[in-house]
Design a protein around this motif. Structure first.
Motif, mmCIF file in Angstrom:
data_model
loop_
_atom_site.group_PDB
_atom_site.id
_atom_site.type_symbol
_atom_site.label_atom_id
_atom_site.label_comp_id
_atom_site.label_asym_id
_atom_site.label_seq_id
_atom_site.Cartn_x
_atom_site.Cartn_y
_atom_site.Cartn_z
ATOM 1 N N UNK B 232 0.837 -1.195 0.000
ATOM 2 C CA UNK B 232 0.000 0.000 0.000
ATOM 3 C C UNK B 232 0.880 1.257 0.000
ATOM 4 N N UNK B 259 2.286 9.125 18.292
ATOM 5 C CA UNK B 259 1.973 9.263 16.866
ATOM 6 C C UNK B 259 2.301 10.664 16.382
ATOM 7 N N UNK B 345 -13.338 -2.221 11.844
ATOM 8 C CA UNK B 345 -12.338 -1.684 10.908
ATOM 9 C C UNK B 345 -11.185 -1.033 11.664
ATOM 10 N N UNK B 346 -10.044 -1.687 11.722
ATOM 11 C CA UNK B 346 -8.847 -1.120 12.349
ATOM 12 C C UNK B 346 -7.651 -1.921 11.876
ATOM 13 N N UNK B 347 -6.521 -1.246 11.677
ATOM 14 C CA UNK B 347 -5.318 -1.953 11.260
ATOM 15 C C UNK B 347 -4.789 -2.848 12.366
ATOM 16 N N UNK B 348 -4.669 -2.278 13.576
ATOM 17 C CA UNK B 348 -4.148 -3.035 14.721
ATOM 18 C C UNK B 348 -4.869 -2.544 15.965
ATOM 19 N N UNK B 373 -5.164 6.331 6.510
ATOM 20 C CA UNK B 373 -6.138 7.125 5.760
ATOM 21 C C UNK B 373 -7.438 6.372 5.511
ATOM 22 N N UNK B 375 -8.048 3.356 5.145
ATOM 23 C CA UNK B 375 -8.012 2.197 4.253
ATOM 24 C C UNK B 375 -8.137 0.876 5.021
ATOM 25 N N UNK B 376 -8.172 0.914 6.352
ATOM 26 C CA UNK B 376 -8.453 -0.318 7.112
ATOM 27 C C UNK B 376 -9.866 -0.813 6.821
ATOM 28 N N UNK B 377 -10.697 0.013 6.152
ATOM 29 C CA UNK B 377 -12.006 -0.474 5.694
ATOM 30 C C UNK B 377 -11.870 -1.609 4.683
ATOM 31 N N UNK B 378 -10.744 -1.616 3.959
ATOM 32 C CA UNK B 378 -10.621 -2.620 2.889
ATOM 33 C C UNK B 378 -9.238 -3.251 2.769
ATOM 34 N N UNK B 379 -8.298 -2.890 3.655
ATOM 35 C CA UNK B 379 -6.976 -3.500 3.499
ATOM 36 C C UNK B 379 -6.345 -3.806 4.846
ATOM 37 N N UNK B 380 -5.265 -4.547 4.798
ATOM 38 C CA UNK B 380 -4.640 -5.107 5.989
ATOM 39 C C UNK B 380 -3.199 -4.643 6.088
ATOM 40 N N UNK B 381 -2.618 -4.841 7.259
ATOM 41 C CA UNK B 381 -1.202 -4.552 7.430
ATOM 42 C C UNK B 381 -0.341 -5.528 6.641
#
Lengths: 435, 435
Positions: B232, B259, B345-348, B373, B375-381
């Motif tokens: 990504x 952060x 929906x969360x990356x981690x 941004x 994108x955790x709605x549709x992608x992973x780490x």
């Protein structure tokens, strides 16, 4: 006639490289046009969709008619012959059974330090599927895109399919109904991708867009990538057949033509240990090209991009196949299993004499959306994974933080990220005080 | 001061939407420049790399010195303090253990019709990892990108890292050695991405490119996508902390700052059921901003993009979190498990009071390369899956072809793909004749 190559020829490497790098597709530069269409849809919403559908599909709509009603879909489905329904039901059932096995397991464990770690898979909430109109409007593609989404647990699945001059493909409607599609819009092109990505008054935005399309659709998918997820941008279809001469040459000829008939840019390659068999297959192709309905397309593909490669043995065949990294690989040999074990890069492998690639296009069960243009080196066919995402999980006990925290503080210091270190240190100090 | 919002305020929805859509990053349009750089590297190879490295990194090289020699790497590694080595070893070991569990299983089964179906995972052969130079040259990122690749079985792993004015980061070299990196090149920017994608005399092309980078690197990755796989395109980092007021406000302040100190475009958001606790955290942030080394960066991020949101209850917190789809989500609450179960929906996710996000950056085990941004709605780490690809397998018996072939022929006819149907029919006819 296609290219005839032999690995024993002095110029083989040069000619094989030329075959590998042959540019099969002229991608027209439509990026500026597509950018303008996307901006227009973002600004005007439904009104832009109505306007562009009139312009490109010669179809007068109102915003209220962008979506097909349930009654309209019912009416189309009523036109489908019972035999077509049964065939599509059979395909859907087999595709569903295959993809259900792809659901990946969640995981969680506690390590010796006291850290509980793991991950969890969740579906994307909403997905959009693009279905081309006209000749390339394939019911089977609806199944192959929609079923993995629904198996993954996608709640809302919308289809955009252009209906040029208002013509709807009934079997596409039946496939959508069978696969559990929730919404169908008669919108196509870059405007459909823009609507799915950004939303309009009628079409709510989705999180992921998949499905094939022309140059405009592909350019639009590239542009909205990041705002939503997309699948791979597909190139022209390809087949590589490895044959040892133990099957009927006509079968192989038909397998090669089943790719070639898709598109003049498609590529069909035969790799064989038996030069005479290679010539027999080429002759069988010529014979079939005399009568095939799509002989103009298939003939152009075979003439321009087809090849027959004679190799010394199956080891050499496997090595060449990995350099090509074919989308579809048929192993038409007496002993396909040991040969399959030697293959590293292929989208899908069809083993033995009784598994023509066309089975995989429809009813085999595996997905027919596969990596083209040598991208099987680094990517996979469509699957339920495309509609899932993984959240990693970590939960530390105070003891775990005491055990592994100091290493984190040390590395934070090395990276000059003071607050990172302090966020660990502040907790550890509390632990130390309470001891 | 950051934004203070309360879900009971009349204007909450408007202000929350503004927070969701705030543009945090100006992406300079470097696409034409990058296009020219890529073309130059494709044409001139090593000579272009030498020329561009002199221009951008003020470093005079010859083609022979693009790669760091083993002796050079050894010399850099010798400078690393034993405590830093130990911390990095600990991190590497934990990251390796976590990612080893991600290896997906192959599958194969035979269905009632006699079709043997399945899939097989294989690693990409060669991967390239981009490592930024200067301040953002993080040894931890080398581990997070390189270890999944090596766990997946990538044979050849190359790193490109710019060394402006010749300055090399010793701990980056140690991390590369520890992770099993095979080749290290002192090349950066778009030229490094071009070299990895297309190859030069010195740098052999790879199949997949991962790793963070500036706008030039990101634009170059977008351009070479399709020729190679990419991860990504990462945006600025984000954290969302959900807190019920049962932890020390200073801990939460430090988590938010960990952060914010990354980047002025980073975003730190606190969602709390306890308005008074929210104010205490904001006060603690102000206090910490008085002394933090990176207070200028962290302060700007907090002022421009920070937010404290008071919610009625944890259900509301979970719902807001899903709308944000945060890269990092901390659940600093007394009972984190039931709350985690409500998040989609969360990356981690970092659970409980003893799991600061910084643990995940270094030594937790899960990957720190995560979707930004929304994108955790549709992608992973990042994971081992990014360095693997799946080949589907199908092998039919004659009986299986007899059983499911007719449905394929019917659908091929419906799609006007005659050769597809004939490739099945020709085999079935042979079967019928032999009966």
């Amino acid at each position: 006639m296609p290219d005839f190559l032999d690995t024993t020829d002095a110029d083989f490497e040069t000619r094989f490289r030329a075959l590998l790098t042959a540019k099969r597709e002229d991608s027209p530069d439509v990026d500026d046009t597509v950018g303008a269409i996307i901006a227009h849809v973002r600004e005007k919403g439904d009104a832009a969709l109505v306007e562009l559908t009139k312009k490109f599909d010669r179809l007068e709509l109102s915003a209220g008619r962008l979506a097909l009603s349930r009654a309209e879909v019912d009416a189309e489905i009523a036109k489908v012959a019972p035999e077509d329904r049964a065939a599509l039901d059979r395909a859907a059932e087999r595709i569903r059974a295959y993809h259900a096995r792809q659901m990946p397991p969640d995981a969680e464990w506690t390590d010796p330090e006291g850290a509980t770690l793991g991950w969890r898979w969740t579906p994307v909430e909403a997905a959009g599927l693009y279905v081309p109109g006209g000749l390339a409007s394939y019911p089977s593609s609806v199944l192959m895109n929609a079923i993995p989404a629904k198996v993954a647990g996608v709640e809302r699945l919308a289809i955009c399919v252009p209906t040029p001059d208002g013509v709807i493909n009934p079997l596409v409607m039946y496939a959508a109904r069978t696969a559990g599609v929730d919404e169908i819009y008669r919108v196509g092109g870059a405007q459909a991708i823009a609507a799915l990505a950004y939303g309009t008054e009628t079409i709510a935005p989705v999180d992921k867009i998949t499905g094939p399309g022309n140059a405009y659709v592909a350019a639009a998918k590239r542009r909205v990538f990041g705002r939503v997820g997309i699948d791979m941008i597909a190139g022209p279809s390809e087949i590589l057949v490895i044959a040892d001469g133990t099957s009927d040459p006509d079968w192989i000829a038909l397998d090669l033509m089943s790719q070639a008939e898709h598109d003049e840019s498609a590529q069909s390659i035969l790799v064989t240990t038996d030069a005479a068999f290679g010539r027999q297959v080429a002759d069988a192709v010529e014979a079939r090209l005399g009568t095939l309905e799509r002989r103009a397309i298939a003939g152009a593909s075979w003439r321009d991009f087809g090849a027959v490669i004679t190799v010394r043995d199956l080891d050499e065949a496997a090595a060449l196949s990995d350099r090509i990294a074919p989308e579809h690989l048929e192993l038409c040999v007496a002993e396909p299993r040991p040969l399959a074990a030697r293959i590293r890069h292929a989208g899908a492998i069809f083993l033995g004499h009784w598994t023509p690639e066309a089975i995989g296009d429809y009813v085999g069960g595996p997905n027919h959306v596969l990596p083209t243009a040598r991208s099987a080196r680094f990517s996979s066919g469509l699957s339920v994974m495309d509609f899932l995402k993984r959240t990693t999980l970590a939960e530390l006990t105070p003891e775990a933080l005491a055990a592994i925290g100091p290493a984190a503080e040390r590395l934070a210091a090395a990276e000059s990220l003071e607050a990172h270190g302090l966020s660990v240190a502040a907790r550890r100090e509390t632990l130390n005080r309470s001891e």
